[in-house]
Design a protein around this motif. Sequence first.
Motif, short mmCIF file in Angstrom:
data_model
loop_
_atom_site.label_atom_id
_atom_site.label_comp_id
_atom_site.label_asym_id
_atom_site.label_seq_id
_atom_site.Cartn_x
_atom_site.Cartn_y
_atom_site.Cartn_z
N VAL A 43 0.83 -1.20 0.00
CA VAL A 43 0.00 0.00 0.00
C VAL A 43 0.87 1.25 0.00
O VAL A 43 0.60 2.22 -0.72
CB VAL A 43 -0.96 -0.01 1.20
N LEU A 44 1.93 1.25 0.79
CA LEU A 44 2.83 2.41 0.82
C LEU A 44 3.52 2.60 -0.52
O LEU A 44 3.70 3.73 -0.99
CB LEU A 44 3.86 2.25 1.94
N LYS A 45 3.94 1.51 -1.17
CA LYS A 45 4.53 1.63 -2.50
C LYS A 45 3.53 2.23 -3.47
O LYS A 45 3.87 3.10 -4.29
CB LYS A 45 4.98 0.26 -3.00
N THR A 46 2.29 1.78 -3.40
CA THR A 46 1.25 2.30 -4.28
C THR A 46 1.03 3.78 -4.03
O THR A 46 0.91 4.57 -4.98
CB THR A 46 -0.07 1.52 -4.07
N ALA A 47 0.97 4.18 -2.76
CA ALA A 47 0.79 5.59 -2.42
C ALA A 47 1.95 6.42 -2.96
O ALA A 47 1.76 7.50 -3.52
CB ALA A 47 0.69 5.75 -0.90
N TRP A 48 3.17 5.90 -2.82
CA TRP A 48 4.36 6.61 -3.31
C TRP A 48 4.30 6.76 -4.83
O TRP A 48 4.61 7.84 -5.36
CB TRP A 48 5.61 5.83 -2.89
N LEU A 49 3.89 5.73 -5.52
CA LEU A 49 3.78 5.81 -6.98
C LEU A 49 2.70 6.81 -7.39
O LEU A 49 2.90 7.58 -8.35
CB LEU A 49 3.45 4.43 -7.57
N MET A 50 1.57 6.81 -6.71
CA MET A 50 0.51 7.77 -7.04
C MET A 50 1.00 9.20 -6.86
O MET A 50 0.64 10.10 -7.62
CB MET A 50 -0.71 7.51 -6.17
N ASP A 51 1.85 9.40 -5.85
CA ASP A 51 2.40 10.75 -5.61
C ASP A 51 3.45 11.13 -6.66
O ASP A 51 3.59 12.31 -6.99
CB ASP A 51 3.04 10.81 -4.22
N THR A 52 4.19 10.15 -7.15
CA THR A 52 5.34 10.47 -8.01
C THR A 52 5.04 10.35 -9.51
O THR A 52 5.56 11.13 -10.30
CB THR A 52 6.54 9.57 -7.66
N VAL A 53 4.24 9.35 -9.89
CA VAL A 53 3.96 9.16 -11.33
C VAL A 53 2.48 9.24 -11.66
O VAL A 53 2.09 9.06 -12.82
CB VAL A 53 4.54 7.82 -11.85
N GLY A 54 1.64 9.49 -10.67
CA GLY A 54 0.21 9.65 -10.91
C GLY A 54 -0.56 8.34 -10.84
O GLY A 54 0.02 7.25 -10.83
N ASN A 55 -1.88 8.46 -10.81
CA ASN A 55 -2.74 7.29 -10.68
C ASN A 55 -2.57 6.31 -11.83
O ASN A 55 -2.60 5.10 -11.66
CB ASN A 55 -4.20 7.72 -10.59
N ARG A 56 -2.39 6.85 -13.04
CA ARG A 56 -2.23 5.97 -14.20
C ARG A 56 -0.95 5.16 -14.09
O ARG A 56 -0.90 3.97 -14.41
CB ARG A 56 -2.24 6.80 -15.49
N GLY A 57 0.11 5.80 -13.61
CA GLY A 57 1.38 5.10 -13.46
C GLY A 57 1.35 4.05 -12.36
O GLY A 57 2.18 3.13 -12.35
#
Length: 404
Positions: A319-333
């Motif tokens: 979940v934390l990895k997913t949150a980090w990705l949403m912050d850095t590359v956006g929901n699509r990424g």
Amino acid sequence: MDFAYDARTEELRKQLLAFMDEHVYPNEETAVRQRAEAADPWKKTPILAELQEEARKQGLWNLFLPDERYGAGLTNLQYAPLAEITGRSPHLGPAALNCAAPDTGNMELLTQFATEEQKKQWLEPLLAGEIRSAFAMTEPEVASSDATNIGTLIERDGDDYVITGKKFYISGAMNPDCKIFIVMGKTDPHGEDIRRQQSMILVPRDTPGVEVRRPMQVFGFVDESEGGHAEVVFDGARVPASNIVGEVGGGFAIAQARLGPGRIHHCMRLIGMAERAIELMCRRAMGRTAFGKPLAQQGVVQQWIADARVQVEQLRLLVLKTAWLMDTVGNRGAHTEIQAIKIATPRAVLEIVDSAIQLHGAGGVSQDYPLAELWAAARALRLADGPDEVHQRSLARRELKQYA
């Protein structure tokens, strides 16, 4: 990836832990009792109103919303441990902070896509906790997991749109404070692009032709907390054309934008539910004796507790990895990871809560512990925001595409 809490997250986390200990957990039974004694069981309880006032006073308000103009301005990574804490009391914790679904998703949707007039009329009262809202998408007559199947019609008639259709399991709709429905339907049912047939439109609850028909049961009981789930009929409900959210034909894309953050918020809170179940399991194991020794010394019980801890730690990292990705590359990424957590988290938490129920015996399925409520919530989340199988299908396609 660095998942260490920054200074602001740590400060809010400590503050929120204290708020839960001092105000939320001691009042869980009070909230249940007030709801049972109320003339309208779906109306906001007095204790929830008190908790919301205290949360606002402490600055623990609208933490979910990353837009600094309207919310706390936290990133997904900052909000994740806070949502986990509130998830330990799923029907009181999030609501106390104005961070409860479906309002969270609806406020995010309005923040991104609504006009300034729409924001003033509906977003601002939602942010203030003065009203509630509902997201009307799921339908009983079609497989709603495929959003292109939605059959509700949104038909243009002069300066208005007329909405006709039936929705069900519309969360929060039984609450009399639910004043606005965000309705997904088809403005172009015969359009060539099946993902441009749908639109979103704002329908006030008091619009003629809107009928909140009945509460829907969950596992045979009526969920009275925070508005339950309702069947809603739109029978020629007429609203101004200006009530369209975003652009005509943009409903499918808006739904996807809304559901991404909603899915991770559910998973964040689910981890808190699992932690609550583990805590109850350990306390029970230490306090009960069977066949001459404490339950904590029984091998099967130790296995349940160990497996639960391993599962929670795995889920939290994902979940934390997913949150980090949403912050850095956006929901699509973060699409793959969002689907992965939505598949894995409810399943695992359901298993953990089931073990806790088993350890509590008859008490586990009773009203004396929150475990039955946690189990029902986790099981329902295998369906909410898309069933497991839809996410598995999409995730597998994305994986296979690399080898095409």
